[in-house]
Design a protein around this motif. Structure first.
Motif, PDB file in Angstrom:
ATOM      1  N   ALA A  85       0.834  -1.200   0.000  1.00  0.00           N
ATOM      2  CA  ALA A  85       0.000   0.000   0.000  1.00  0.00           C
ATOM      3  C   ALA A  85       0.862   1.240   0.000  1.00  0.00           C
ATOM      4  CB  ALA A  85      -0.903   0.006   1.224  1.00  0.00           C
ATOM      5  N   ALA A  86       0.307   2.297  -0.495  1.00  0.00           N
ATOM      6  CA  ALA A  86       1.063   3.549  -0.567  1.00  0.00           C
ATOM      7  C   ALA A  86       1.455   4.027   0.824  1.00  0.00           C
ATOM      8  CB  ALA A  86       0.208   4.615  -1.247  1.00  0.00           C
ATOM      9  N   ARG A 112       3.193  11.014   3.115  1.00  0.00           N
ATOM     10  CA  ARG A 112       2.004  10.168   3.263  1.00  0.00           C
ATOM     11  C   ARG A 112       0.740  10.959   2.923  1.00  0.00           C
ATOM     12  NH1 ARG A 112      -0.270   7.779   8.946  1.00  0.00           N
ATOM     13  NH2 ARG A 112      -1.715   6.262   8.085  1.00  0.00           N
ATOM     14  N   ALA A 113       0.658  12.186   3.421  1.00  0.00           N
ATOM     15  CA  ALA A 113      -0.504  13.032   3.104  1.00  0.00           C
ATOM     16  C   ALA A 113      -0.573  13.301   1.604  1.00  0.00           C
ATOM     17  CB  ALA A 113      -0.415  14.345   3.882  1.00  0.00           C
ATOM     18  N   GLY A 114       0.597  13.540   1.009  1.00  0.00           N
ATOM     19  CA  GLY A 114       0.630  13.785  -0.435  1.00  0.00           C
ATOM     20  C   GLY A 114       0.119  12.584  -1.224  1.00  0.00           C
ATOM     21  N   ASP A 115       0.497  11.395  -0.788  1.00  0.00           N
ATOM     22  CA  ASP A 115       0.037  10.180  -1.474  1.00  0.00           C
ATOM     23  C   ASP A 115      -1.480  10.038  -1.374  1.00  0.00           C
ATOM     24  OD1 ASP A 115       2.546   9.567  -2.254  1.00  0.00           O
ATOM     25  OD2 ASP A 115       2.868   7.951  -0.811  1.00  0.00           O
ATOM     26  N   LEU A 116      -2.028  10.316  -0.186  1.00  0.00           N
ATOM     27  CA  LEU A 116      -3.478  10.214  -0.019  1.00  0.00           C
ATOM     28  C   LEU A 116      -4.199  11.241  -0.881  1.00  0.00           C
ATOM     29  CD1 LEU A 116      -3.757   9.650   3.830  1.00  0.00           C
ATOM     30  CD2 LEU A 116      -4.461   8.067   2.046  1.00  0.00           C
ATOM     31  N   LEU A 117      -3.630  12.436  -0.945  1.00  0.00           N
ATOM     32  CA  LEU A 117      -4.261  13.482  -1.750  1.00  0.00           C
ATOM     33  C   LEU A 117      -4.192  13.165  -3.235  1.00  0.00           C
ATOM     34  CD1 LEU A 117      -2.953  16.607   0.200  1.00  0.00           C
ATOM     35  CD2 LEU A 117      -5.339  15.941  -0.035  1.00  0.00           C
ATOM     36  N   VAL A 220       1.263  20.066  -1.488  1.00  0.00           N
ATOM     37  CA  VAL A 220       1.734  19.092  -0.485  1.00  0.00           C
ATOM     38  C   VAL A 220       2.781  18.167  -1.094  1.00  0.00           C
ATOM     39  CG1 VAL A 220       1.022  17.176   1.013  1.00  0.00           C
ATOM     40  CG2 VAL A 220      -0.399  19.230   0.861  1.00  0.00           C
ATOM     41  N   ARG A 221       2.564  17.784  -2.353  1.00  0.00           N
ATOM     42  CA  ARG A 221       3.515  16.895  -3.017  1.00  0.00           C
ATOM     43  C   ARG A 221       4.879  17.565  -3.166  1.00  0.00           C
ATOM     44  NH1 ARG A 221       0.921  16.216  -7.692  1.00  0.00           N
ATOM     45  NH2 ARG A 221       2.151  17.867  -8.607  1.00  0.00           N
ATOM     46  N   GLU A 222       4.887  18.878  -3.400  1.00  0.00           N
ATOM     47  CA  GLU A 222       6.149  19.587  -3.633  1.00  0.00           C
ATOM     48  C   GLU A 222       6.889  19.940  -2.351  1.00  0.00           C
ATOM     49  OE1 GLU A 222       7.725  20.239  -6.387  1.00  0.00           O
ATOM     50  OE2 GLU A 222       6.210  19.383  -7.712  1.00  0.00           O
ATOM     51  N   LEU A 223       6.198  19.908  -1.222  1.00  0.00           N
ATOM     52  CA  LEU A 223       6.830  20.379   0.022  1.00  0.00           C
ATOM     53  C   LEU A 223       8.141  19.662   0.348  1.00  0.00           C
ATOM     54  CD1 LEU A 223       3.743  20.996   2.383  1.00  0.00           C
ATOM     55  CD2 LEU A 223       5.199  22.690   1.266  1.00  0.00           C
ATOM     56  N   PRO A 224       8.213  18.331   0.232  1.00  0.00           N
ATOM     57  CA  PRO A 224       9.478  17.679   0.604  1.00  0.00           C
ATOM     58  C   PRO A 224      10.654  18.094  -0.278  1.00  0.00           C
ATOM     59  CG  PRO A 224       7.693  16.086   0.545  1.00  0.00           C
ATOM     60  CD  PRO A 224       7.167  17.338  -0.077  1.00  0.00           C
ATOM     61  N   GLN A 225      10.381  18.552  -1.496  1.00  0.00           N
ATOM     62  CA  GLN A 225      11.484  18.946  -2.385  1.00  0.00           C
ATOM     63  C   GLN A 225      11.920  20.392  -2.166  1.00  0.00           C
ATOM     64  OE1 GLN A 225       8.782  17.039  -4.105  1.00  0.00           O
ATOM     65  NE2 GLN A 225      10.112  15.383  -3.425  1.00  0.00           N
ATOM     66  N   GLY A 226      10.955  21.282  -1.996  1.00  0.00           N
ATOM     67  CA  GLY A 226      11.306  22.695  -2.007  1.00  0.00           C
ATOM     68  C   GLY A 226      11.288  23.379  -0.655  1.00  0.00           C
ATOM     69  N   PHE A 227      10.961  22.658   0.397  1.00  0.00           N
ATOM     70  CA  PHE A 227      10.818  23.279   1.707  1.00  0.00           C
ATOM     71  C   PHE A 227      11.595  22.485   2.753  1.00  0.00           C
ATOM     72  CE2 PHE A 227       7.274  26.381   1.221  1.00  0.00           C
ATOM     73  CZ  PHE A 227       6.998  26.162  -0.118  1.00  0.00           C
ATOM     74  N   GLU A 228      12.021  23.203   3.789  1.00  0.00           N
ATOM     75  CA  GLU A 228      12.633  22.528   4.931  1.00  0.00           C
ATOM     76  C   GLU A 228      11.509  22.149   5.886  1.00  0.00           C
ATOM     77  OE1 GLU A 228      15.568  24.813   6.946  1.00  0.00           O
ATOM     78  OE2 GLU A 228      15.891  23.275   8.471  1.00  0.00           O
ATOM     79  N   LEU A 229      11.444  20.871   6.219  1.00  0.00           N
ATOM     80  CA  LEU A 229      10.330  20.373   7.033  1.00  0.00           C
ATOM     81  C   LEU A 229      10.798  20.077   8.445  1.00  0.00           C
ATOM     82  CD1 LEU A 229       8.839  17.822   4.447  1.00  0.00           C
ATOM     83  CD2 LEU A 229       8.136  20.175   4.837  1.00  0.00           C
ATOM     84  N   GLY A 274      -3.412   9.507   8.200  1.00  0.00           N
ATOM     85  CA  GLY A 274      -2.388   9.993   7.280  1.00  0.00           C
ATOM     86  C   GLY A 274      -2.784  11.279   6.591  1.00  0.00           C
ATOM     87  N   MET A 275      -4.040  11.641   6.681  1.00  0.00           N
ATOM     88  CA  MET A 275      -4.513  12.812   5.943  1.00  0.00           C
ATOM     89  C   MET A 275      -4.100  14.106   6.638  1.00  0.00           C
ATOM     90  SD  MET A 275      -5.953  14.124   3.408  1.00  0.00           S
ATOM     91  CE  MET A 275      -6.526  12.657   2.572  1.00  0.00           C
ATOM     92  N   VAL A 276      -3.872  15.130   5.835  1.00  0.00           N
ATOM     93  CA  VAL A 276      -3.595  16.451   6.408  1.00  0.00           C
ATOM     94  C   VAL A 276      -4.938  17.058   6.811  1.00  0.00           C
ATOM     95  CG1 VAL A 276      -3.601  17.582   4.133  1.00  0.00           C
ATOM     96  CG2 VAL A 276      -2.426  18.652   6.027  1.00  0.00           C
ATOM     97  N   ARG A 277      -5.012  17.519   8.035  1.00  0.00           N
ATOM     98  CA  ARG A 277      -6.284  18.083   8.510  1.00  0.00           C
ATOM     99  C   ARG A 277      -6.363  19.587   8.264  1.00  0.00           C
ATOM    100  NH1 ARG A 277      -8.626  15.782  14.026  1.00  0.00           N
ATOM    101  NH2 ARG A 277      -8.731  13.580  13.505  1.00  0.00           N
ATOM    102  N   GLN A 278      -5.211  20.239   8.325  1.00  0.00           N
ATOM    103  CA  GLN A 278      -5.220  21.684   8.118  1.00  0.00           C
ATOM    104  C   GLN A 278      -3.880  22.134   7.527  1.00  0.00           C
ATOM    105  OE1 GLN A 278      -4.721  24.754  11.332  1.00  0.00           O
ATOM    106  NE2 GLN A 278      -6.888  25.153  10.912  1.00  0.00           N
TER     107      GLN A 278
END
Lengths: 312, 177
Positions: A85-86, A112-117, A220-229, A274-278
């Protein structure tokens, strides 16, 4: 189709105090067995529906996790699970990067949130826009109902109040190719452009509305590439779910244009689903003023594909 | 994140679906709770045997089915409805199709069932409410509604059939088979 309820009714002993049907499974027709399985399915779902209790659910989860002993066999081959599963794939990323035993990672939660979205489901959000002032005060400018679907499809309905000026109510949509605005009142011009020229359409809104965050999945998908988390907190929500707070700050070398006007995003991720709530998106409009856009996830929605297309 | 944290995520994701599956075929709710716990503990101890071709939910339900059939052999039918492996396979397929309804959690998928209540006749809705919400048996419901026990049973069974048809429509499926 012939109604076999009278004939099959006695096979179903879900509705009596004690078993009253046949003593042992007997030869029944395939159709009767099918009917019985459908009755059972709804029997279980209705029992679950009417017995839903968040606190009892937490107790069940705790009762299981507290009884987990050592695994009898060697450690499980997580890659095998992860391929299933994803969600599991996302966890694999976290484990390989941070090692087993580390804390929940911001990156894993966001991926994980990006995958669900990315699932082909319409999702509804409430989008509220605030102007942020130097004294840390916030002024609410307006709110929209936002529905999105992967593939750069979104539908926005609502309005803005910018000082004395009222913009809207209006509808904004994008079908993945074309972005359009349809005024409900007459204070906004109707307009449509290819998605590549979205800025021309959104210029009427002082740069506050931006495809950089209207495409929630893309952001959300781009956040891991372009942002510091980073993880900024963890709490238990009112429904008992564990919530992870994540901050995403745009990396200096990333051009602002790549993510619209987005500088910082704060996320609240539900560790159970796994979903982003806000999401709370911070950026600057074309006037240079800072804005905060709060995007609350409301749940899956059903929207006809035509709603993303420009009304005829 | 260690294996236990990871497994806790799986527990949280799957517990409601597994519990509903067992509520379908086990009469005693206490036995259901025991079977839910036991199913997860067996899954934890046997994760290495997990088949990569199958998603986790059906594999977990498969463990639940084995435990259920063992229980049936041990206790007889007193705590278990009329169940045999063939019908359990069909039931499992029904839960698989229910999982196709859009929703991130089991409870969100149950929203579809909440919506489907609108398709019921007033008598069916009342019978389902009294039976599942208040836990009344058919005879008690019959006394309250002034109808025969068999009529209540029919309302419940026809109501469940109508709900099933509605759910399958929502899942864009034609049936359990």
């Amino acid at each position: 189709m012939t109604d076999h309820f009278d004939e099959w009714s006695e096979l179903d002993d879900t509705l009596v105090d004690a078993p009253s049907g046949p003593g042992e499974p007997r030869a029944v027709s395939a159709a009767a067995r099918q009917w019985l399985a459908e009755q059972w399915l709804l029997h279980g779902l209705l029992r679950a529906l009417h017995g839903a209790d968040a606190e009892a659910r937490e107790q069940r989860v705790r009762a299981i996790t507290e009884r987990l002993g050592p695994q009898a066999n060697r450690p499980p081959r997580w890659q095998v699970l992860l391929a299933a599963a994803a969600l599991l794939l996302v966890m694999f990323v976290a484990m390989t990067k941070f090692g087993a035993g580390g804390p929940p990672s911001a990156e894993a939660a966001v991926v994980r949130a990006g995958d669900l979205l990315e699932q082909a489901v319409d999702r509804a959000f409430e989008l509220t826009i605030f102007e942020e002032r130097p004294n840390a005060e916030r002024r609410r400018l307006g709110s929209f109902e936002l529905t999105t679907r992967p593939g750069m499809k979104f539908h926005l309905q609502g309005g803005l109040q910018m000082g004395p000026m009222r913009i809207g109510p209006l509808e904004i949509g994008c079908d993945g190719q074309e972005i359009w605005v349809v005024p409900v009142a007459r204070n906004v011009p109707a307009m449509s452009r290819p998605l590549t020229r979205a800025k021309q359409v959104l210029a009427n809104f002082s740069g506050i509305l931006d495809v950089g965050y209207l495409d929630v999945q893309g952001l959300v998908r781009e956040l891991p590439q372009g942002f510091e988390l980073s993880v900024t907190g963890r709490e238990r929500g009112s429904d008992g779910h564990q919530l992870l707070h994540v901050s995403a700050t745009r990396l200096p070398e990333q051009p602002a244009s790549k993510f619209g006007k987005v500088d910082v995003v704060s996320l609240v991720c539900d560790e159970s689903t796994g979903m982003v709530r806000q999401l709370e998106v911070h950026g600057r409009g074309s006037t240079g003023r800072s804005h905060a856009i709060v995007i609350d996830y409301l749940g899956p929605a059903e929207l006809d594909t035509e709603r993303y297309q420009k009304p005829k | 994140m260690d294996n236990r944290d990871f497994f806790e995520i799986l527990v949280r994701e799957q517990i409601d679906g597994l519990r509903a599956f067992l509520l379908s075929s086990v009469r005693d709710p206490v036995v259901v709770e025991d079977l839910v716990q036991e199913s997860f503990l067996v899954a934890w101890r046997n994760l290495e045997r997990y088949d990569r071709q199958l998603p986790f939910g059906p594999w977990l339900r498969g463990i639940g089915v084995k435990l259920l059939l063992n229980l049936r052999r041990k206790l007889g039918r007193a705590k278990v409805h009329f169940c045999d492996e063939e019908t359990l396979v069909l039931l499992d397929r029904g839960f698989e199709q229910f999982a196709a309804i859009p929703g991130d959690t089991f409870d969100e998928r149950l929203d579809a069932l909440r919506d489907c209540m609108q398709v019921l006749t007033p008598q069916q809705r009342e019978a389902i409410h009294l039976h599942y919400q208040h836990g009344l048996h058919c005879k008690e419901i019959g006394r309250r509604l002034g109808v025969h026990f068999e009529a209540v049973k029919k309302h419940l069974q026809r109501g469940r059939a109508a709900l099933h048809a509605c759910l399958m429509t929502k899942a864009r499926l034609t049936g359990v088979a």
